[in-house]
Design a protein around this motif. Structure first.
Motif, mmCIF file in Angstrom:
data_model
loop_
_atom_site.group_PDB
_atom_site.id
_atom_site.type_symbol
_atom_site.label_atom_id
_atom_site.label_comp_id
_atom_site.label_asym_id
_atom_site.label_seq_id
_atom_site.Cartn_x
_atom_site.Cartn_y
_atom_site.Cartn_z
ATOM 1 N N LEU A 93 0.827 -1.250 0.168
ATOM 2 C CA LEU A 93 0.017 0.025 0.023
ATOM 3 C C LEU A 93 0.741 1.327 0.010
ATOM 4 C CD1 LEU A 93 -2.567 1.463 0.191
ATOM 5 C CD2 LEU A 93 -2.357 1.312 2.720
ATOM 6 N N GLN A 94 0.620 2.047 -0.837
ATOM 7 C CA GLN A 94 1.267 3.323 -1.121
ATOM 8 C C GLN A 94 0.020 4.509 -0.522
ATOM 9 O OE1 GLN A 94 2.609 4.126 -4.934
ATOM 10 N NE2 GLN A 94 3.674 6.069 -4.556
ATOM 11 N N PHE A 95 0.111 4.752 0.858
ATOM 12 C CA PHE A 95 -0.686 5.831 1.297
ATOM 13 C C PHE A 95 -0.277 7.257 1.488
ATOM 14 C CE2 PHE A 95 -2.882 7.549 5.058
ATOM 15 C CZ PHE A 95 -4.286 7.205 4.641
ATOM 16 N N ILE A 96 -0.973 7.988 0.832
ATOM 17 C CA ILE A 96 -0.704 9.447 0.906
ATOM 18 C C ILE A 96 -1.903 10.275 1.728
ATOM 19 C CG2 ILE A 96 -0.124 11.586 -0.344
ATOM 20 C CD1 ILE A 96 0.868 9.441 -2.545
ATOM 21 N N ASN A 97 -1.576 10.951 2.526
ATOM 22 C CA ASN A 97 -2.506 11.920 3.424
ATOM 23 C C ASN A 97 -2.440 13.151 2.723
ATOM 24 O OD1 ASN A 97 -4.072 13.134 5.205
ATOM 25 N ND2 ASN A 97 -2.530 13.007 6.903
ATOM 26 N N GLU A 98 -3.370 13.705 2.186
ATOM 27 C CA GLU A 98 -3.472 15.340 1.742
ATOM 28 C C GLU A 98 -4.511 15.993 2.501
ATOM 29 O OE1 GLU A 98 -4.144 15.172 -2.666
ATOM 30 O OE2 GLU A 98 -2.048 14.383 -2.969
#
Length: 266
Positions: A93-98
């Motif tokens: 999982l490549q998780f990005i918080n924006e």
């Protein structure tokens, strides 16, 4: 295995199957027969299960709201996510918080990531694990009383279940790098056999008066190959293989895999 050093036993972590390795199919048949006769152990045997995986090929943005009201404290979570294919070479999982401005408190962000990571063990097509996924948490909202980590984890799992299937998922299969060392006169038969197995011949070279044929072949097509190669080359060729990469399965074969997995055909 203690009596015969060429016989190996292991548990496959992906399928849970007990895998036995030997010098060839005949060797394994003799050992299975001994298990029945000498140890009274019945074996349900068959080819090993291929460790298929899944991946998405397009992107989708969506909102998921989890709301539950009971007699006491309720549950509430609101998230906006975007699913995309992961970048090349990335696994998991490549998780990005924006999220900006604290719309989702930072203590709830790991719960969203956890929900997605756990959901990836059960892909949308046939329940195979997801090879990779890029997920961007764009926005959301929370309730000062009813929101907690569990609510956001459940919202993430619901979002995956409802929307991963809309991102054009595909089934991936393991591809093996294969080398066959054979006398010159059998090269044509070896290459023809690779073609029948959906293989791609990538090159040939000479080595000590023999020909080395290099190919990429799906693992699903390799079961029983050693016996076939012996027949094709009168026992004069040898082969080796190792894992190379995962690759998308052709649509017709993918449909059959899905039907078998869901129990529609045996």
């Amino acid at each position: 295995a203690e009596e015969d050093p060429t016989f190996q036993v292991k548990i496959d972590p992906d399928s849970g199957q007990t895998i036995i390795n030997g010098m060839g199919e005949l060797h394994l048949e003799i050992l299975i027969d001994r298990l029945r006769r000498e140890f009274d152990v019945e074996c349900n045997q068959g080819p090993p299960q291929v460790a298929y995986k899944e991946a998405i090929t397009s992107s989708s943005e969506f909102r998921e709201v989890f709301k539950k009201q009971t007699g006491g404290k309720g549950k509430f979570a609101d998230i906006t996510l975007e699913f995309l294919p992961a970048e090349n070479g990335f696994r998991g999982l490549q998780f990005i918080n924006e999220v900006k401005g604290g719309n989702v408190p930072k203590e709830f962000i790991p719960a969203v990531e956890k929900g997605l990571r756990e959901s990836m063990s059960n892909g949308p097509l046939a329940g195979f694990p997801m090879e990779n996924l890029k997920a961007i948490l764009k926005d959301g909202s929370y309730h000062p009383v009813d929101s907690d980590s569990i609510s956001f984890e459940i919202a993430a799992k619901q979002a995956f279940r409802k929307n991963a299937g809309k991102c054009h998922p595909v089934i991936l299969e393991p591809i093996m790098s294969t080398e066959v060392v054979t006398p010159e006169e059998y090269v044509g038969d070896v290459i023809s056999d690779f073609n029948r197995r959906r293989g791609r011949v990538e090159g040939m070279e000479s080595k000590a008066g023999l020909r080395v044929v290099k190919a990429k072949v799906p693992l699903a097509e390799k079961f029983g190959y050693v016996t076939v190669l012996r027949t094709l080359t009168s026992g004069r060729a040898i082969s080796t293989m190792e894992f190379s990469h995962y690759e998308e399965v052709p649509t017709e074969i993918a449909n059959r895999i899905i039907e078998v997995t869901k129990g529609k055909i045996l």
